[in-house]
Write a protein that holds these residues in place. Sequence first.
Motif, PDB file in Angstrom:
ATOM      1  N   ILE B  40     -18.770 -60.222 -37.439  1.00  0.00           N
ATOM      2  CA  ILE B  40     -19.599 -59.969 -38.623  1.00  0.00           C
ATOM      3  C   ILE B  40     -18.892 -58.952 -39.501  1.00  0.00           C
ATOM      4  CG2 ILE B  40     -21.804 -58.998 -39.402  1.00  0.00           C
ATOM      5  CD1 ILE B  40     -23.072 -60.201 -36.888  1.00  0.00           C
ATOM      6  N   LEU B  55     -17.438 -59.483 -43.217  1.00  0.00           N
ATOM      7  CA  LEU B  55     -16.793 -60.792 -43.285  1.00  0.00           C
ATOM      8  C   LEU B  55     -17.849 -61.833 -43.608  1.00  0.00           C
ATOM      9  CD1 LEU B  55     -14.446 -60.818 -40.156  1.00  0.00           C
ATOM     10  CD2 LEU B  55     -13.777 -60.714 -42.559  1.00  0.00           C
ATOM     11  N   GLN B  56     -17.643 -62.529 -44.697  1.00  0.00           N
ATOM     12  CA  GLN B  56     -18.634 -63.545 -45.082  1.00  0.00           C
ATOM     13  C   GLN B  56     -18.569 -64.722 -44.110  1.00  0.00           C
ATOM     14  OE1 GLN B  56     -19.740 -64.450 -48.787  1.00  0.00           O
ATOM     15  NE2 GLN B  56     -19.222 -62.502 -49.725  1.00  0.00           N
ATOM     16  N   PRO B  57     -19.727 -65.311 -43.795  1.00  0.00           N
ATOM     17  CA  PRO B  57     -19.714 -66.484 -42.906  1.00  0.00           C
ATOM     18  C   PRO B  57     -19.049 -67.661 -43.613  1.00  0.00           C
ATOM     19  CG  PRO B  57     -21.927 -65.595 -43.160  1.00  0.00           C
ATOM     20  CD  PRO B  57     -21.090 -64.917 -44.166  1.00  0.00           C
ATOM     21  N   GLU B  58     -18.718 -68.668 -42.829  1.00  0.00           N
ATOM     22  CA  GLU B  58     -18.147 -69.884 -43.421  1.00  0.00           C
ATOM     23  C   GLU B  58     -19.265 -70.700 -44.040  1.00  0.00           C
ATOM     24  OE1 GLU B  58     -14.744 -70.158 -40.008  1.00  0.00           O
ATOM     25  OE2 GLU B  58     -15.805 -71.983 -40.601  1.00  0.00           O
ATOM     26  N   MET B  59     -19.007 -71.154 -45.253  1.00  0.00           N
ATOM     27  CA  MET B  59     -20.021 -71.946 -45.947  1.00  0.00           C
ATOM     28  C   MET B  59     -19.450 -73.308 -46.267  1.00  0.00           C
ATOM     29  SD  MET B  59     -21.583 -69.158 -48.563  1.00  0.00           S
ATOM     30  CE  MET B  59     -19.993 -68.588 -49.110  1.00  0.00           C
ATOM     31  N   SER B  60     -20.228 -74.317 -45.982  1.00  0.00           N
ATOM     32  CA  SER B  60     -19.799 -75.674 -46.324  1.00  0.00           C
ATOM     33  C   SER B  60     -20.959 -76.336 -47.047  1.00  0.00           C
ATOM     34  CB  SER B  60     -19.468 -76.479 -45.060  1.00  0.00           C
ATOM     35  OG  SER B  60     -18.599 -75.746 -44.238  1.00  0.00           O
ATOM     36  N   PHE B  61     -20.712 -76.776 -48.296  1.00  0.00           N
ATOM     37  CA  PHE B  61     -21.772 -77.415 -49.072  1.00  0.00           C
ATOM     38  C   PHE B  61     -21.527 -78.916 -49.161  1.00  0.00           C
ATOM     39  CE2 PHE B  61     -23.881 -73.645 -50.104  1.00  0.00           C
ATOM     40  CZ  PHE B  61     -22.938 -72.661 -50.326  1.00  0.00           C
ATOM     41  N   GLY B  62     -22.595 -79.642 -49.093  1.00  0.00           N
ATOM     42  CA  GLY B  62     -22.482 -81.092 -49.249  1.00  0.00           C
ATOM     43  C   GLY B  62     -21.706 -81.749 -48.123  1.00  0.00           C
ATOM     44  N   VAL B  63     -21.932 -81.246 -46.899  1.00  0.00           N
ATOM     45  CA  VAL B  63     -21.210 -81.827 -45.758  1.00  0.00           C
ATOM     46  C   VAL B  63     -21.906 -83.110 -45.332  1.00  0.00           C
ATOM     47  CG1 VAL B  63     -20.511 -81.442 -43.368  1.00  0.00           C
ATOM     48  CG2 VAL B  63     -20.533 -79.534 -44.972  1.00  0.00           C
ATOM     49  N   ASN B  64     -21.129 -84.116 -45.081  1.00  0.00           N
ATOM     50  CA  ASN B  64     -21.696 -85.372 -44.624  1.00  0.00           C
ATOM     51  C   ASN B  64     -21.672 -85.368 -43.099  1.00  0.00           C
ATOM     52  OD1 ASN B  64     -22.534 -87.918 -44.154  1.00  0.00           O
ATOM     53  ND2 ASN B  64     -21.004 -88.921 -45.434  1.00  0.00           N
ATOM     54  N   LEU B  65     -22.863 -85.216 -42.528  1.00  0.00           N
ATOM     55  CA  LEU B  65     -22.942 -85.252 -41.064  1.00  0.00           C
ATOM     56  C   LEU B  65     -23.558 -86.552 -40.602  1.00  0.00           C
ATOM     57  CD1 LEU B  65     -24.022 -81.619 -40.179  1.00  0.00           C
ATOM     58  CD2 LEU B  65     -21.807 -82.676 -39.864  1.00  0.00           C
ATOM     59  N   TRP B  67     -25.839 -88.405 -41.861  1.00  0.00           N
ATOM     60  CA  TRP B  67     -27.303 -88.482 -41.894  1.00  0.00           C
ATOM     61  C   TRP B  67     -27.696 -89.489 -42.940  1.00  0.00           C
ATOM     62  CZ3 TRP B  67     -30.338 -84.960 -45.534  1.00  0.00           C
ATOM     63  CH2 TRP B  67     -31.695 -85.288 -45.508  1.00  0.00           C
ATOM     64  N   SER B  69     -30.570 -90.930 -45.255  1.00  0.00           N
ATOM     65  CA  SER B  69     -31.900 -90.525 -45.711  1.00  0.00           C
ATOM     66  C   SER B  69     -32.874 -91.684 -45.651  1.00  0.00           C
ATOM     67  CB  SER B  69     -31.819 -89.972 -47.116  1.00  0.00           C
ATOM     68  OG  SER B  69     -31.293 -90.945 -47.970  1.00  0.00           O
TER      69      SER B  69
END
Lengths: 690, 69
Positions: B40, B55-65, B67, B69
């Motif tokens: 941290i 330390l900023q956490p890792e961020m991932s936007f718009g990840v295709n897991l 899913w 809808s």
Amino acid sequence: MGELKLIQNLQEIYASRTGMAISILDKFGHPVTETINTNPLVQLVMDKYDCNFGSVIHELSFLNKGIIYDGLFGLKQLFLPIYTPNEKLAYYIWGGVLIEEGTKEHILQFLEGNGEYGAEWIESIQQIKEVTPVNKEECLLELGQMAAFCSAIIGKRKIEEECHQKLQIINQIGENTSTLDLASLLTASKDLDFVGIAKSIETDRFEVRNVVGRDSLELVNKTFTAGEGFLGQGAVRGQISYWTNIQSDPRTGLFFKGTSRPNHLFCVPVFQNKQIRSVLFGGTFHAPIKENTKQLLYILKRVSELQVENQHLSSSKENLLVRLTTLLEVSQILTEFADRKRILFTLLDMSLNLVQGPFSCVILKGEAGKVNVVSRGLTSEQLQSYGKTIPERFFTNQLSYSELPSPGVYSTDWDVQVLEIPIMYRDTLFGVLCVALSDQHAVVELQTLLSSLVLMAAVALHHQDVLSGASAENKIAKSLHASMKQWNPSGYTSAVDAEKLVTSFAKSLGYSQGEITNLNAASLLVYYDAGILLEAGIEEKVVRIVKEFQEQKPTSSKAEILLLVYQYLKSGSVNDVTFNCTLNGQFKDYINKTQLIDGDLDFALEQPKNHEQRVSAILESLKKDKLLTSREVDVLQLIIQGLNNREIADQLYISEHTVKNHVTNIFQKLDVQDRTQAIAFVYQGGQKLK
Amino acid sequence: MLFFQENPYALETAESLAIRLGRKMEHLLPVLEQLVGTSILESIGNGENPIYRYLQPEMSFGVNLSWES
């Protein structure tokens, strides 16, 4: 009153009853009390023995009851032993001197023919009355009674002493001393030959830590397992155990190598949280363990367990208090953050710090089947492998609110247990917090704490959505405005321009994010009927602003802002903004300032430095004249550049709270009301506004 | 940790943190070590007074897991 004092009083009573001289001797024959009822003959006898009946006592060492002793030439003396309750000799009663009936003449004749004894003996003997054999026996009986009373007095004192010692041991445990004083326990118990304590070092394994008493030093550091030998069996039974006549029993193997082989043994297991933490043991080499010692051991066991439980509860209370304080501080921070990212970071870091597991992540529902992930400790492969199960299990649209999984533990492909807690507020599922566990046993306690954190984060996220306009009401407002493109394109465009100007002007006035959001919504909806807006589900606050705008009767500053902005946009000139309200002047100043800046930019193309130099010079003079501190000047410079408090905090690496303090100080020192006036102050060359 | 959450760009030594937070160094150091252990915080410098930063956490936007809808 001391015991000898009591015995002395008894002595006086019985001396009076028997007519004899009475003295109390210690076990070596020395008088410990004053001789009562003395007479010349008694004095002569005392002098003859030099007040020390030790030689006589030595001859009578086998004595266990009172006797009439024929001492000097037929003069009779009485000796009676006084025993303590545990049959140890404490004192002797001496009574004398008696002359039996018919013996006086013989005694006097003996003295007259013996030159060793002077005339005083004859005189003193002549004064003594003879006693009958019956009188003699009666005297012995009376003094026998006295001996019994003395025994009782001494016994009572001994019992009080023992009780006091035992109470001291119990108090020791009650006062939370770190180790039981085994030496005191040994002293208090009287009959024990050794006591020791063994602590649990692993599950079902114990090590002897301390032993006091005869022949027991070799036991320290020896280990035994549950069930092994007598002590191991005592630990397994879980209650106080006693063994008798075990000296030749092979199960005394623990003691075998030493010189000590106990004949009687006890074992007291001490519990904490239903687990045995230590074993108190001890015993005797010969005599059996007495009942009052067994009672003491039982009391010790209960008090010790209560004390351990008390310590555990105190420690738990401390932990709970720390966690509660942490939750309160976190909730305060979460509600203060105006940033979704910060809310998620706080949730992530708090959960990782609490659990100390290999990873923690927050998987949020995104648009169009995608997710947003914030994580620590997860590789991309692990995210793909584990992360894909989250949407399958939580984000499927088919699941109703009641069908959503509750918090629970899930096992990943690489055998890590993960505690999953949905982040939900009312019926809105934002995402899932996933925290890998390091210790399976702490799940229940951690789940409760983390659920509280998640709930606070969910509320903060919902609050964020409302403020940023992502709420349902704001979506309706945006949709209604978007529909104007088709039936009122010019109104649509005006609303867009109005929204921008309203936002920037409201920010300059220091309005909160929530107020700005409401103003923005109202600025987009001024062309709609208020009743229709209410039916469409627009917030009442927003509808009221629209209605006041439409009626041109503002009761709030927000409606005033709308009226001023729309009038300005319609006329195209700030001079034509004539609407009479309190914000009129501030709005004009704001527009002039923005126009002035545009103008300066054009001008600055040719002479870029002059404007900047002028502002810098004014700021320098403020610093030089000590109107503002160096830091305040830095903050003012950034205000002039149009930065808000948060942006200033980021630039200067200070907290937003500190920036607010600086801004307040700047306004006070420059005697201005707001940022606009402060900027105007600088642009007017540091002159105070009229 | 809450301090660094509120001031994510702060660079502080243990001593300066102790003054800011009104805590003793000996209480603060084990906590800082724990936060560094969980990544941290980052400890910069090998001397006696390292600097700590968030330390900023890792961020991932718009990840295709995968899913649907």
